[in-house]
Design a protein around this motif. Structure first.
Motif, short mmCIF file in Angstrom:
data_model
loop_
_atom_site.label_atom_id
_atom_site.label_comp_id
_atom_site.label_asym_id
_atom_site.label_seq_id
_atom_site.Cartn_x
_atom_site.Cartn_y
_atom_site.Cartn_z
N PHE A 135 0.85 -1.20 0.00
CA PHE A 135 0.00 0.00 0.00
C PHE A 135 0.89 1.25 0.00
CE2 PHE A 135 -2.15 -3.45 2.21
CZ PHE A 135 -3.37 -3.51 1.56
N PRO A 136 1.62 1.48 -1.08
CA PRO A 136 2.64 2.54 -1.09
C PRO A 136 2.10 3.95 -0.94
CG PRO A 136 2.29 1.65 -3.30
CD PRO A 136 1.56 0.75 -2.36
N ASP A 137 0.86 4.18 -1.29
CA ASP A 137 0.33 5.55 -1.29
C ASP A 137 -0.77 5.77 -0.25
OD1 ASP A 137 1.97 6.22 -3.53
OD2 ASP A 137 0.54 5.19 -4.83
N ASP A 138 -0.86 4.89 0.73
CA ASP A 138 -1.95 4.99 1.70
C ASP A 138 -1.38 4.88 3.11
OD1 ASP A 138 -4.26 4.83 3.21
OD2 ASP A 138 -5.32 3.59 1.75
N ARG A 139 -0.94 6.01 3.65
CA ARG A 139 -0.31 6.00 4.98
C ARG A 139 -1.28 5.55 6.05
NH1 ARG A 139 4.13 7.91 7.28
NH2 ARG A 139 4.81 8.82 5.30
N GLU A 140 -2.56 5.93 5.93
CA GLU A 140 -3.54 5.53 6.93
C GLU A 140 -3.72 4.01 6.94
OE1 GLU A 140 -8.28 6.28 7.97
OE2 GLU A 140 -7.18 7.70 6.70
N GLU A 141 -3.75 3.41 5.75
CA GLU A 141 -3.89 1.96 5.66
C GLU A 141 -2.65 1.27 6.24
OE1 GLU A 141 -5.87 -1.67 4.22
OE2 GLU A 141 -6.53 0.39 4.58
N ILE A 142 -1.48 1.81 5.94
CA ILE A 142 -0.23 1.25 6.47
C ILE A 142 -0.24 1.27 7.99
CG2 ILE A 142 2.26 1.59 6.65
CD1 ILE A 142 2.12 2.76 3.77
N ASP A 143 -0.61 2.42 8.57
CA ASP A 143 -0.62 2.56 10.03
C ASP A 143 -1.63 1.60 10.66
OD1 ASP A 143 1.30 4.51 9.86
OD2 ASP A 143 -0.10 6.19 10.06
N ARG A 144 -2.79 1.47 10.04
CA ARG A 144 -3.83 0.60 10.57
C ARG A 144 -3.39 -0.85 10.55
NH1 ARG A 144 -7.77 0.00 14.12
NH2 ARG A 144 -9.61 -1.08 13.36
N ARG A 145 -2.80 -1.29 9.44
CA ARG A 145 -2.35 -2.67 9.34
C ARG A 145 -1.17 -2.94 10.28
NH1 ARG A 145 -4.25 -5.84 5.15
NH2 ARG A 145 -5.83 -4.78 3.90
N LEU A 146 -0.31 -1.97 10.45
CA LEU A 146 0.81 -2.13 11.39
C LEU A 146 0.28 -2.26 12.81
CD1 LEU A 146 3.85 -2.20 11.89
CD2 LEU A 146 3.78 0.30 12.09
N GLN A 147 -0.73 -1.46 13.15
CA GLN A 147 -1.34 -1.55 14.48
C GLN A 147 -1.92 -2.94 14.71
OE1 GLN A 147 -4.64 1.12 15.02
NE2 GLN A 147 -4.67 0.89 17.25
N ALA A 148 -2.59 -3.50 13.68
CA ALA A 148 -3.17 -4.84 13.80
C ALA A 148 -2.09 -5.89 13.98
CB ALA A 148 -4.01 -5.15 12.56
N ARG A 149 -0.99 -5.75 13.24
CA ARG A 149 0.08 -6.74 13.34
C ARG A 149 0.74 -6.70 14.71
NH1 ARG A 149 3.58 -7.95 8.11
NH2 ARG A 149 1.40 -8.02 7.47
N MET A 150 0.92 -5.53 15.25
CA MET A 150 1.51 -5.43 16.58
C MET A 150 0.55 -5.94 17.65
SD MET A 150 4.57 -4.52 16.05
CE MET A 150 4.48 -5.38 14.45
N ALA A 151 -0.76 -5.79 17.40
CA ALA A 151 -1.74 -6.36 18.34
C ALA A 151 -1.64 -7.87 18.35
CB ALA A 151 -3.15 -5.91 17.95
N ARG A 152 -1.40 -8.47 17.19
CA ARG A 152 -1.20 -9.92 17.11
C ARG A 152 0.00 -10.32 17.97
NH1 ARG A 152 0.17 -11.35 11.37
NH2 ARG A 152 0.55 -13.38 12.30
N ARG A 153 1.09 -9.60 17.85
CA ARG A 153 2.29 -9.93 18.62
C ARG A 153 2.03 -9.82 20.12
NH1 ARG A 153 7.94 -7.30 17.34
NH2 ARG A 153 8.24 -8.43 19.27
N ALA A 154 1.30 -8.78 20.51
CA ALA A 154 1.05 -8.54 21.93
C ALA A 154 0.26 -9.68 22.55
CB ALA A 154 0.31 -7.22 22.12
N ARG A 155 -0.61 -10.31 21.78
CA ARG A 155 -1.41 -11.42 22.31
C ARG A 155 -0.54 -12.58 22.79
NH1 ARG A 155 -6.18 -11.14 24.10
NH2 ARG A 155 -6.61 -13.28 23.49
N PHE A 156 0.65 -12.69 22.21
CA PHE A 156 1.48 -13.84 22.54
C PHE A 156 2.38 -13.60 23.74
CE2 PHE A 156 -0.27 -14.90 18.56
CZ PHE A 156 -0.40 -16.26 18.60
N ALA A 157 2.13 -12.49 24.42
CA ALA A 157 2.81 -12.25 25.69
C ALA A 157 1.96 -12.78 26.85
CB ALA A 157 3.06 -10.75 25.87
N ARG A 158 0.75 -13.26 26.55
CA ARG A 158 -0.14 -13.73 27.61
C ARG A 158 0.34 -15.08 28.15
NH1 ARG A 158 -2.84 -15.35 22.77
NH2 ARG A 158 -3.99 -17.34 23.00
N THR A 159 -0.11 -15.42 29.35
CA THR A 159 0.38 -16.62 30.01
C THR A 159 -0.08 -17.91 29.32
OG1 THR A 159 -1.52 -16.53 31.52
CG2 THR A 159 0.51 -15.49 32.26
#
Length: 287
Positions: A135-159
């Protein structure tokens, strides 16, 4: 009735299992609805997740099918939790719900990656480069998808996070995604992740030349201990994602990962190679 957002994952699973149990009992919708004293449309709506059954409805259905205790308990729990949505619902605009559901529910995830660092191990900078490529021309889409990916990572810190078993082709680590500085940081993250007791990351070295699975692409296998969940393989293709639940095909994928694992370095040797490749990138940063 379903919500405006559609049925939850638990609702769909419950509907699928109730239909499967009826078919295993060799009962038609007409016969079953007659035994229940319901109209046929009511039963069909329940089996297609277009109607939300009560716990009492599910109990009556299971009484007709004579379901074993473990299955009955699991399905009744699904009925009680039928309205509960997963964390990924907040990212429904950018995150594939089916993949996130499997990732969240699995007891063990096995991954073979030949192209990029597995998503659950990606740093924000590395992930941003990959997302921006799509998504080279859509900063909002990039930020949103990055937020989702980092949320995925955060889930794996749970016990209760699943066991993670990653196999990564060495060429993935040498591909300068984002440049030397981004890669040096990414390799540091891999070294740190490998220290976690529930995470295994092993490299399949390029020196092997030909290796098992060469040319067959990347794959994820989601393994479950729950009686109602089928192990599922996920494969990315040019046409999109493909989910495999057929037992024979999933076993074939699992067997292939076993052979790839046999060709991989040990965890300890992989960490040594992570560090060596990181030094190479760091040398370019300071050159």
């Amino acid at each position: 009735m379903p919500t405006d957002q559609g049925p939850t994952a638990r609702h769909r699973r419950l509907a699928t299992e109730l239909r499967r149990l009826r078919e295993e009992a060799r009962l038609t919708p007409e016969t079953t609805s007659g035994l229940l004293g319901w109209s046929r449309p009511k039963l069909v709506r329940i089996e297609t997740a277009k109607g939300r059954p009560t716990v009492a409805d599910v109990e009556r259905i299971l009484d007709v099918y004579g379901t074993d205790f473990a299955t009955r308990a699991a399905l009744l729990q699904l009925a009680r939790d039928i309205r509960t949505r997963g964390w990924w619902a907040a990212f429904g605009d950018v995150l594939a719900g089916g993949y996130a559901e499997l990732e969240d529910a699995a007891n063990r995830i096995r991954t073979w990656q030949t192209e990029v660092v597995p998503g659950l191990l990606q740093t924000p900078d590395y992930a941003r480069v990959l997302i921006a490529g799509a998504f080279p021309d859509d900063r909002e889409e990039i930020d949103r998808r990055l937020q989702a990916r980092m949320a995925r990572r955060a889930r794996f810190a749970r016990t209760d996070a699943p066991e993670l078993d990653f196999l990564v082709a060495e060429e993935v680590l040498r591909r300068p995604v984002g440049g030397p500085a981004v890669m040096a940081s990414q390799l540091t993250t891999l070294i740190e992740a490998a220290e976690q007791p529930s995470v295994a990351i092993r490299i399949v070295p390029m020196a092997h030349g030909h290796r098992p699975g060469l040319g067959e692409g990347s794959v994820d296998i989601f393994e479950f201990s729950a009686p109602l969940e089928l192990d599922t393989a996920h494969v990315e293709t040019m046409g999109g994602s493909m989910y495999i639940e057929d037992i024979t095909q999933v076993r074939r994928c699992s067997s292939m990962l076993d052979r790839i694992a046999d060709a991989a370095l040990s965890q300890e040797d992989s960490v040594v190679l992570f560090a060596a490749i990181r030094e190479e990138f760091q040398a370019h940063v300071h050159a």
